[in-house]
Design a protein around this motif. Structure first.
Motif, PDB file in Angstrom:
ATOM      1  N   ASN A 144      62.782  40.796  59.433  1.00 29.77           N
ATOM      2  CA  ASN A 144      63.533  41.096  60.652  1.00 29.77           C
ATOM      3  C   ASN A 144      64.872  41.736  60.326  1.00 29.77           C
ATOM      4  OD1 ASN A 144      63.821  41.041  63.482  1.00 29.77           O
ATOM      5  ND2 ASN A 144      65.127  39.220  63.348  1.00 29.77           N
ATOM      6  N   GLY A 145      64.965  42.353  59.136  1.00 32.68           N
ATOM      7  CA  GLY A 145      66.225  42.972  58.760  1.00 32.68           C
ATOM      8  C   GLY A 145      66.060  43.722  57.459  1.00 32.68           C
ATOM      9  N   GLY A 146      67.152  44.368  57.015  1.00 32.71           N
ATOM     10  CA  GLY A 146      67.119  45.109  55.760  1.00 32.71           C
ATOM     11  C   GLY A 146      67.080  44.156  54.576  1.00 32.71           C
ATOM     12  N   ARG A 147      67.979  43.186  54.610  1.00 34.22           N
ATOM     13  CA  ARG A 147      67.957  42.151  53.573  1.00 34.22           C
ATOM     14  C   ARG A 147      67.081  41.018  54.105  1.00 34.22           C
ATOM     15  NH1 ARG A 147      73.929  41.014  51.525  1.00 34.22           N
ATOM     16  NH2 ARG A 147      74.406  40.911  53.746  1.00 34.22           N
ATOM     17  N   VAL A 148      66.074  40.642  53.357  1.00 29.14           N
ATOM     18  CA  VAL A 148      65.041  39.743  53.887  1.00 29.14           C
ATOM     19  C   VAL A 148      65.165  38.317  53.350  1.00 29.14           C
ATOM     20  CG1 VAL A 148      62.543  39.361  54.041  1.00 29.14           C
ATOM     21  CG2 VAL A 148      63.471  41.675  54.303  1.00 29.14           C
ATOM     22  N   LEU A 149      65.205  38.171  52.033  1.00 29.13           N
ATOM     23  CA  LEU A 149      65.261  36.828  51.436  1.00 29.13           C
ATOM     24  C   LEU A 149      66.195  36.851  50.239  1.00 29.13           C
ATOM     25  CD1 LEU A 149      61.450  35.964  51.216  1.00 29.13           C
ATOM     26  CD2 LEU A 149      63.068  34.773  52.686  1.00 29.13           C
ATOM     27  N   ALA A 150      66.973  35.787  50.052  1.00 30.93           N
ATOM     28  CA  ALA A 150      67.839  35.639  48.875  1.00 30.93           C
ATOM     29  C   ALA A 150      67.266  34.516  48.019  1.00 30.93           C
ATOM     30  CB  ALA A 150      69.269  35.315  49.310  1.00 30.93           C
ATOM     31  N   LEU A 151      66.899  34.839  46.802  1.00 28.87           N
ATOM     32  CA  LEU A 151      66.236  33.867  45.927  1.00 28.87           C
ATOM     33  C   LEU A 151      67.221  33.423  44.852  1.00 28.87           C
ATOM     34  CD1 LEU A 151      63.015  36.012  45.682  1.00 28.87           C
ATOM     35  CD2 LEU A 151      63.316  33.931  47.046  1.00 28.87           C
ATOM     36  N   THR A 152      67.563  32.153  44.847  1.00 28.59           N
ATOM     37  CA  THR A 152      68.585  31.643  43.926  1.00 28.59           C
ATOM     38  C   THR A 152      67.991  30.605  42.991  1.00 28.59           C
ATOM     39  OG1 THR A 152      70.320  31.938  45.579  1.00 28.59           O
ATOM     40  CG2 THR A 152      70.821  30.435  43.752  1.00 28.59           C
ATOM     41  N   ALA A 153      68.176  30.807  41.689  1.00 25.94           N
ATOM     42  CA  ALA A 153      67.715  29.815  40.718  1.00 25.94           C
ATOM     43  C   ALA A 153      68.866  29.399  39.810  1.00 25.94           C
ATOM     44  CB  ALA A 153      66.561  30.381  39.893  1.00 25.94           C
ATOM     45  N   TYR A 154      68.741  28.192  39.263  1.00 27.58           N
ATOM     46  CA  TYR A 154      69.727  27.667  38.321  1.00 27.58           C
ATOM     47  C   TYR A 154      69.234  27.892  36.895  1.00 27.58           C
ATOM     48  CZ  TYR A 154      71.531  24.624  42.119  1.00 27.58           C
ATOM     49  OH  TYR A 154      72.062  24.115  43.276  1.00 27.58           O
ATOM     50  N   GLY A 155      70.175  27.942  35.967  1.00 32.82           N
ATOM     51  CA  GLY A 155      69.794  27.985  34.561  1.00 32.82           C
ATOM     52  C   GLY A 155      70.973  27.596  33.696  1.00 32.82           C
ATOM     53  N   ALA A 156      70.673  27.101  32.502  1.00 31.92           N
ATOM     54  CA  ALA A 156      71.745  26.787  31.552  1.00 31.92           C
ATOM     55  C   ALA A 156      72.416  28.079  31.103  1.00 31.92           C
ATOM     56  CB  ALA A 156      71.172  26.039  30.354  1.00 31.92           C
ATOM     57  N   THR A 157      71.650  29.175  31.149  1.00 30.55           N
ATOM     58  CA  THR A 157      72.217  30.490  30.844  1.00 30.55           C
ATOM     59  C   THR A 157      71.915  31.407  32.021  1.00 30.55           C
ATOM     60  OG1 THR A 157      70.150  31.257  29.867  1.00 30.55           O
ATOM     61  CG2 THR A 157      71.751  30.223  28.351  1.00 30.55           C
ATOM     62  N   LYS A 158      72.617  32.530  32.040  1.00 22.76           N
ATOM     63  CA  LYS A 158      72.372  33.534  33.080  1.00 22.76           C
ATOM     64  C   LYS A 158      70.929  34.025  32.982  1.00 22.76           C
ATOM     65  CE  LYS A 158      73.454  37.609  32.318  1.00 22.76           C
ATOM     66  NZ  LYS A 158      73.918  38.955  31.984  1.00 22.76           N
ATOM     67  N   ALA A 159      70.472  34.248  31.741  1.00 21.04           N
ATOM     68  CA  ALA A 159      69.119  34.786  31.541  1.00 21.04           C
ATOM     69  C   ALA A 159      68.058  33.822  32.071  1.00 21.04           C
ATOM     70  CB  ALA A 159      68.881  35.063  30.058  1.00 21.04           C
ATOM     71  N   GLU A 160      68.265  32.534  31.830  1.00 18.81           N
ATOM     72  CA  GLU A 160      67.275  31.543  32.290  1.00 18.81           C
ATOM     73  C   GLU A 160      67.230  31.503  33.822  1.00 18.81           C
ATOM     74  OE1 GLU A 160      67.977  27.540  30.753  1.00 18.81           O
ATOM     75  OE2 GLU A 160      66.813  26.769  32.448  1.00 18.81           O
ATOM     76  N   ALA A 161      68.408  31.527  34.446  1.00 20.37           N
ATOM     77  CA  ALA A 161      68.443  31.504  35.918  1.00 20.37           C
ATOM     78  C   ALA A 161      67.782  32.762  36.478  1.00 20.37           C
ATOM     79  CB  ALA A 161      69.890  31.401  36.396  1.00 20.37           C
ATOM     80  N   LEU A 162      68.114  33.907  35.896  1.00 18.88           N
ATOM     81  CA  LEU A 162      67.568  35.165  36.405  1.00 18.88           C
ATOM     82  C   LEU A 162      66.061  35.241  36.233  1.00 18.88           C
ATOM     83  CD1 LEU A 162      70.314  37.687  35.308  1.00 18.88           C
ATOM     84  CD2 LEU A 162      69.485  37.309  37.650  1.00 18.88           C
ATOM     85  N   GLN A 163      65.588  34.706  35.125  1.00 26.53           N
ATOM     86  CA  GLN A 163      64.145  34.760  34.895  1.00 26.53           C
ATOM     87  C   GLN A 163      63.395  34.067  36.040  1.00 26.53           C
ATOM     88  OE1 GLN A 163      62.669  32.708  31.428  1.00 26.53           O
ATOM     89  NE2 GLN A 163      60.587  33.188  32.118  1.00 26.53           N
ATOM     90  N   LYS A 164      63.935  32.916  36.466  1.00 22.68           N
ATOM     91  CA  LYS A 164      63.286  32.191  37.579  1.00 22.68           C
ATOM     92  C   LYS A 164      63.406  32.969  38.891  1.00 22.68           C
ATOM     93  CE  LYS A 164      64.730  27.766  35.765  1.00 22.68           C
ATOM     94  NZ  LYS A 164      65.569  26.618  36.133  1.00 22.68           N
ATOM     95  N   SER A 165      64.597  33.549  39.142  1.00 26.31           N
ATOM     96  CA  SER A 165      64.768  34.312  40.394  1.00 26.31           C
ATOM     97  C   SER A 165      63.827  35.512  40.431  1.00 26.31           C
ATOM     98  CB  SER A 165      66.199  34.835  40.545  1.00 26.31           C
ATOM     99  OG  SER A 165      67.110  33.801  40.430  1.00 26.31           O
ATOM    100  N   PHE A 166      63.697  36.202  39.306  1.00 26.10           N
ATOM    101  CA  PHE A 166      62.811  37.378  39.266  1.00 26.10           C
ATOM    102  C   PHE A 166      61.341  36.961  39.425  1.00 26.10           C
ATOM    103  CE2 PHE A 166      66.333  39.565  36.751  1.00 26.10           C
ATOM    104  CZ  PHE A 166      66.728  40.341  37.827  1.00 26.10           C
ATOM    105  N   GLU A 167      61.002  35.808  38.841  1.00 28.51           N
ATOM    106  CA  GLU A 167      59.635  35.305  38.993  1.00 28.51           C
ATOM    107  C   GLU A 167      59.340  35.044  40.480  1.00 28.51           C
ATOM    108  OE1 GLU A 167      58.047  31.527  36.934  1.00 28.51           O
ATOM    109  OE2 GLU A 167      58.809  32.836  35.344  1.00 28.51           O
ATOM    110  N   ALA A 168      60.295  34.418  41.150  1.00 29.55           N
ATOM    111  CA  ALA A 168      60.131  34.161  42.589  1.00 29.55           C
ATOM    112  C   ALA A 168      60.047  35.479  43.355  1.00 29.55           C
ATOM    113  CB  ALA A 168      61.296  33.311  43.103  1.00 29.55           C
ATOM    114  N   ALA A 169      60.838  36.470  42.913  1.00 26.41           N
ATOM    115  CA  ALA A 169      60.839  37.778  43.591  1.00 26.41           C
ATOM    116  C   ALA A 169      59.469  38.448  43.474  1.00 26.41           C
ATOM    117  CB  ALA A 169      61.920  38.682  42.989  1.00 26.41           C
ATOM    118  N   GLU A 170      58.780  38.217  42.369  1.00 28.30           N
ATOM    119  CA  GLU A 170      57.429  38.736  42.182  1.00 28.30           C
ATOM    120  C   GLU A 170      56.423  37.992  43.056  1.00 28.30           C
ATOM    121  OE1 GLU A 170      55.705  41.214  40.307  1.00 28.30           O
ATOM    122  OE2 GLU A 170      57.773  41.881  40.618  1.00 28.30           O
ATOM    123  N   THR A 171      56.652  36.679  43.201  1.00 31.95           N
ATOM    124  CA  THR A 171      55.697  35.819  43.912  1.00 31.95           C
ATOM    125  C   THR A 171      55.646  36.124  45.408  1.00 31.95           C
ATOM    126  OG1 THR A 171      56.100  34.093  42.290  1.00 31.95           O
ATOM    127  CG2 THR A 171      55.102  33.399  44.373  1.00 31.95           C
TER     128      THR A 171
END
Ligand code: AMP
Ligand code: GLY
Length: 424
Positions: free
Chosen positions: A380-407
Motif C-alpha cells: 500500500n505504499g512505496g516502502r512496504v516492509l522494514a526488516l530488522t535483525a540483531y547481531g553481535a556484528t553488523k555482518a551477522e545482523a545484516l545476513q539475517k535481514s537479507f535472508e528475511a528480505a529474500e523470504t
C-alpha cells in the motif's frame, strides 16, 4: 495509560512494537496505522491533521497521551490546538507545538536558531522573491557544489545539490519564481556544501533535560553504492562505527546541549523527539538538519536497541522528570533492510499480495506501506516492509535481514543488498 499514536509507516509499527512491551500501556490506538499496527494495536480511521477529529477521539476514548510519528501534525500546531481545549488539560502530547516544530518546518528558522547558539552548521544565506537579484549575484560567486533548500516542508524532496553556478541560478529561479516545491520554496536557503559522512542522533526532551537514544545511519538513495534518486530511506544501521565515544561527546557538547539550552533560553516549550541530522567532516560534527520527530527507517533500528521502557521515558518527559531517567541500550547491532515496490521512488503500483511473512525467522518485520486486502496483506505504499535483525556484528545482523528480505515475496519487490557497505 491509553495512547493514541499518529502515523502509518514502519516507524509507527516499530513504536507499536515497543510501546506494547511497557506495563504502562493499556489501550493503544493508531491513526491511521497499517496492516502491521492492526495486530498489536487498534487502527482508527482518523486523519492526524484534523485537529477537531483528533480532539473528539481523545475525549471519546479517554486518551492519556498522544504521540505524533510524523512532522506534519506538529508543524500545523496540533499540540497547541489540543492543549488549548479546556477539556484536555490533563492530556500529555508527545511532540512540540508549532513554534518548536519550526526547527523542522522552516530551514531558515533552524539556521537562524543555530547561528544564535553557535551550533556548527554550513554557512548560509536566505532569499525570497524580494531578494531574487541579490540571490542570483550570490549564487554566481558561490563555491561549488551549492546546496539549495526549500525553506518549508517538501516531503524530503526540497534539497537540490548543484554542480555549477548556472544550474544553481536556474534551480533557484524555479524554486522562487515557479514555486517548484510549492509554497515551501517561496523562501530558499543557500548553503555551503559539506563533504563528509552522515549519521543521525536522537533525543527525547522536555526542553530542559534530554535522554540520548542510540544513533543510526540511514541509506537514502534508491541504488546500490548510494546512487540514483533519494527515497524516504532504504535501510538503517545502529550503532554507527565511526561515531565513537569521542565523536559522540563532541555532538553532545557542541550540538545537543546547546540546542536544548537554546530552546530553554528562548522560552520555546518543547516536549518531543529531536532528530539531529549530522555530518562528520574530518573529525567534527555539523548539523545538516533538525527534525521534530524520529526518523524512518532509523526508528526501526533504534527502538530495537532500546532495552529500557520507552513509554516510561516519554511519560517522564511529559511530567518534567526526565533528569531521573536512564536509557539502557542493547549492545548488539540492529540492521534494517527496507523492501520497496517496483518503480519507487517514482510511480509504483499498490495492492500486490505479500506472502511468506510468517516464514521469516529471527527478524522483526515492521510494516510500512501495507494494508489488509480481505484476509491477506497487500502492498500500500512505496516502502512496504522494514526488516530488522540483531547481531553481535553488523555482518551477522545484516545476513539475517537479507535472508528475511529474500523470504518475503510480493510482485516487484526491490531492496538494496548493500546496506551498511560504507561502515566498518
Ligand atoms: P535535508 O533535507 O536538509 O536533510 O537534506 C537532504 C540531504 O541533502 C541530506 O541528507 C544530505 O545528504 C544533503 N545535504 C543537505 N545539506 C547539505 C550540505 N550543506 N552539504 C552536503 N550535503 C547536504
Ligand atoms: N530517514 C530520514 C527521515 O526520516 O527523515
Amino acid at each position: 495509560m491509553n495512547i493514541l499514536l499518529l502515523g502509518s509507516g514502519g516507524r509507527e509499527h516499530a513504536f507499536v512494537w515497543k510501546l506494547k512491551q511497557s506495563p504502562l500501556c493499556k489501550a493503544l490506538y493508531v491513526a491511521p496505522g497499517n496492516a502491521g499496527t492492526s495486530e498489536g494495536a487498534i487502527n482508527v480511521e482518523l486523519n492526524p491533521n484534523d485537529a477537531t477529529a483528533v480532539a473528539a477521539f481523545v475525549k471519546e476514548k479517554g486518551i492519556d497521551m498522544v504521540i505524533s510519528g510524523p512532522e506534519e501534525p506538529l508543524v500545523r500546531g496540533l499540540a497547541d490546538q489540543l492543549k488549548a481545549d479546556p477539556e484536555l488539560q490533563k492530556l500529555h502530547f508527545f511532540g512540540p507545538g508549532a513554534e518548536g516544530a519550526q526547527l523542522e518546518g522552516s530551514k531558515d528558522f533552524s539556521k537562524r536558531f543555530m547561528a544564535r547558539h553557535n551550533i556548527p552548521t554550513a554557512a548560509y544565506r536566505t532569499f525570497t522573491r524580494e531578494s531574487l537579484q541579490e540571490g542570483i549575484a550570490y549564487l554566481e560567486a558561490h563555491a561549488l557544489p551549492i546546496v539549495l533548500k526549500a525553506d518549508g516542508l517538501a516531503a524530503g524532496k526540497g534539497v537540490v545539490i548543484c554542480q555549477s553556478n548556472a544550474e544553481a541560478v536556474q534551480v533557484f529561479r524555479e524554486m522562487i519564481e515557479d514555486l517548484k516545491f510549492g509554497a515551501a520554496s517561496a523562501r530558499v536557503v543557500v548553503e555551503a556544501f559539506l563533504d563528509g559522512i552522515e549519521l543521525s542522533m536522537f533525543v527525547i526532551t522536555n526542553g530542559q533535560h534530554y535522554l540520548l537514544l542510540p544513533e543510526a545511519k540511514d541509506y537514502k538513495r534508491i541504488g546500490e553504492g548510494d546512487t540514483g534518486p533519494n527515497t524516504g530511506g532504504m535501510g538503517a544501521i545502529s550503532p554507527v562505527s565511526f561515531a565513537d565515544a569521542v565523536f559522540k561527546e563532541k555532538v553532545v557538547s557542541r550540538i545537543i546541549e546547546p540546542t536544548i539550552a537554546g530552546l530553554a533560553a528562548e522560552n520555546i516549550a518543547y516536549t518531543g523527539f529531536i532528530f539531529f541530522g549530522l555530518i562528520k567532516v574530518g573529525n567534527d560534527p555539523f548539523v545538516i538538519e533538525y527534525n521534530a520527530r524520529m526518523g524512518d527507517p532509523e526508528t526501526e533500528a533504534v527502538l530495537p536497541r532500546l532495552q529500557s521502557d520507552l513509554l516510561a521515558h516519554l511519560l517522564a518527559a511529559c511530567e518534567g522528570r526526565l533528569d531521573a531517567e536512564k536509557a539502557i541500550f542493547d549492545p548488539r547491532y540492529a540492521c534494517t533492510v527496507m523492501l520497496v515496490s517496483a518503480g519507487y521512488p517514482d510511480a509504483y503500483e499498490k495492492g500486490k499480495v505479500i506472502t511468506n511473512i510468517e516464514a521469516v525467522r529471527d527478524t522483526l518485520c515492521f510494516h510500512a506501506g501495507t494494508k489488509w486486502q480481505g484476509s491477506r496483506v497487500a502492498t500500500n505504499g512505496g516502502r512496504v516492509l522494514a526488516l530488522t535483525a540483531y547481531g553481535a556484528t553488523k555482518a551477522e545482523a545484516l545476513q539475517k535481514s537479507f535472508e528475511a528480505a529474500e523470504t518475503v515475496q510480493f510482485e516487484g519487490k526491490n531492496y538494496r543488498r548493500d546496506i551498511g557497505f560504507d561502515l566498518d
